[in-house]
Design a protein around this motif. Structure first.
Motif, short mmCIF file in Angstrom:
data_model
loop_
_atom_site.label_atom_id
_atom_site.label_comp_id
_atom_site.label_asym_id
_atom_site.label_seq_id
_atom_site.Cartn_x
_atom_site.Cartn_y
_atom_site.Cartn_z
N ILE A 85 0.86 -1.17 0.00
CA ILE A 85 0.00 0.00 0.00
C ILE A 85 0.90 1.23 0.00
CG2 ILE A 85 -0.20 0.06 2.52
CD1 ILE A 85 -3.16 0.87 2.06
N THR A 86 0.51 2.26 -0.73
CA THR A 86 1.35 3.45 -0.78
C THR A 86 1.30 4.20 0.56
OG1 THR A 86 -0.43 4.77 -1.76
CG2 THR A 86 1.15 3.76 -3.27
N ASP A 87 2.43 4.76 0.94
CA ASP A 87 2.54 5.49 2.19
C ASP A 87 2.03 6.92 2.05
OD1 ASP A 87 4.61 6.92 0.94
OD2 ASP A 87 6.20 5.87 2.02
N GLU A 88 2.25 7.74 3.05
CA GLU A 88 1.75 9.12 3.05
C GLU A 88 2.38 9.97 1.96
OE1 GLU A 88 5.16 8.48 5.60
OE2 GLU A 88 3.14 7.68 5.84
N GLU A 89 3.50 9.51 1.39
CA GLU A 89 4.13 10.21 0.27
C GLU A 89 3.73 9.60 -1.08
OE1 GLU A 89 8.30 10.08 1.04
OE2 GLU A 89 8.20 11.62 2.59
N GLY A 90 2.81 8.61 -1.06
CA GLY A 90 2.40 7.95 -2.28
C GLY A 90 3.40 6.93 -2.78
N ARG A 91 4.32 6.53 -1.92
CA ARG A 91 5.40 5.63 -2.34
C ARG A 91 5.24 4.24 -1.75
NH1 ARG A 91 9.59 8.51 -4.60
NH2 ARG A 91 9.51 10.75 -4.26
N ALA A 92 5.73 3.26 -2.48
CA ALA A 92 5.88 1.89 -1.99
C ALA A 92 7.24 1.42 -2.47
CB ALA A 92 4.77 0.99 -2.51
N LYS A 93 8.04 0.93 -1.55
CA LYS A 93 9.43 0.56 -1.86
C LYS A 93 9.64 -0.93 -1.64
CE LYS A 93 10.77 5.07 -0.15
NZ LYS A 93 11.41 5.81 0.93
N GLU A 94 10.73 -1.42 -2.17
CA GLU A 94 11.15 -2.81 -1.99
C GLU A 94 10.00 -3.78 -2.27
OE1 GLU A 94 14.33 -3.32 -1.67
OE2 GLU A 94 14.70 -1.19 -1.42
N LEU A 95 9.48 -3.71 -3.48
CA LEU A 95 8.30 -4.48 -3.84
C LEU A 95 8.58 -5.90 -4.30
CD1 LEU A 95 6.27 -1.69 -5.63
CD2 LEU A 95 5.85 -2.69 -3.39
N LEU A 96 9.85 -6.27 -4.41
CA LEU A 96 10.18 -7.65 -4.76
C LEU A 96 11.01 -8.28 -3.65
CD1 LEU A 96 11.10 -7.46 -8.56
CD2 LEU A 96 9.02 -8.34 -7.52
N PRO A 97 10.82 -9.57 -3.41
CA PRO A 97 11.63 -10.25 -2.40
C PRO A 97 13.08 -10.39 -2.87
CG PRO A 97 10.21 -11.82 -3.52
CD PRO A 97 9.83 -10.45 -4.02
N ASP A 98 13.97 -10.66 -1.94
CA ASP A 98 15.40 -10.76 -2.25
C ASP A 98 15.71 -11.85 -3.27
OD1 ASP A 98 15.96 -8.69 -0.52
OD2 ASP A 98 16.42 -10.01 1.17
N ASP A 99 14.88 -12.88 -3.33
CA ASP A 99 15.16 -13.99 -4.23
C ASP A 99 14.46 -13.85 -5.59
OD1 ASP A 99 12.59 -14.38 -3.29
OD2 ASP A 99 12.83 -16.54 -2.95
N ALA A 100 13.93 -12.68 -5.90
CA ALA A 100 13.26 -12.46 -7.19
C ALA A 100 14.26 -12.60 -8.33
CB ALA A 100 12.61 -11.09 -7.22
N VAL A 101 13.74 -13.02 -9.47
CA VAL A 101 14.59 -13.23 -10.65
C VAL A 101 14.17 -12.28 -11.77
CG1 VAL A 101 15.01 -15.65 -10.09
CG2 VAL A 101 13.07 -15.04 -11.52
N ALA A 102 15.03 -12.16 -12.76
CA ALA A 102 14.70 -11.34 -13.92
C ALA A 102 13.47 -11.92 -14.60
CB ALA A 102 15.88 -11.31 -14.89
N GLY A 103 12.69 -11.04 -15.23
CA GLY A 103 11.50 -11.51 -15.92
C GLY A 103 10.49 -10.40 -16.09
N VAL A 104 9.29 -10.79 -16.44
CA VAL A 104 8.20 -9.84 -16.66
C VAL A 104 7.33 -9.79 -15.42
CG1 VAL A 104 6.16 -9.33 -18.06
CG2 VAL A 104 8.22 -10.26 -19.15
N TYR A 105 7.05 -8.59 -14.95
CA TYR A 105 6.23 -8.36 -13.77
C TYR A 105 5.13 -7.36 -14.10
CZ TYR A 105 9.90 -10.70 -11.14
OH TYR A 105 10.79 -11.63 -10.67
N THR A 106 4.05 -7.42 -13.34
CA THR A 106 2.96 -6.46 -13.49
C THR A 106 2.64 -5.86 -12.13
OG1 THR A 106 2.02 -7.72 -15.33
CG2 THR A 106 0.57 -6.12 -14.26
#
Length: 107
Positions: free
Chosen positions: A35-56
């Motif tokens: 969920i976006t914070d008070e600044e409209g931001r969301a960070k670190e949206l992928l886990p550490d073990d994420a791989v290259a590829g297509v995301y939505t």
């Protein structure tokens, strides 16, 4: 690899606080939610073990606009992007209004 977003409400001219979102991989599996914070931001949206590829990134714009009693044409906004470099940061901004939206590759 890191992915972040920044959602701005173009009608109000303010950050879009409290926008629910999900990151979905190319197989249709939800990788993370947030969920976006008070600044409209969301960070670190992928886990550490994420791989290259297509995301939505899928934004729940219906719930966001419903909070203020605003009707919207787009109940959700989906932005599909490709992660080629797992060492790079990927920033996916969203400029939002009830009847239009835009995005670009941020830095």
């Amino acid at each position: 690899m890191s992915v972040s977003t920044h959602v701005l409400d173009a009608v109000r001219g303010t950050p879009a606080t409290g926008v629910g979102l999900a990151v979905v991989d190319e197989h249709g599996d939800v990788v993370t939610t947030g969920i976006t914070d008070e600044e409209g931001r969301a960070k670190e949206l992928l886990p550490d073990d994420a791989v290259a590829g297509v995301y939505t990134l899928v934004f729940d714009t219906a719930a966001y606009f419903e909070q203020s009693g605003t009707q919207t044409f787009y109940p959700e906004v989906s932005i599909t992007f490709t992660v080629l470099d797992v060492d790079a940061h990927h920033h996916v901004p969203l400029l939002l209004s009830p009847f239009a939206y835009s995005t670009y590759r941020g830095s």
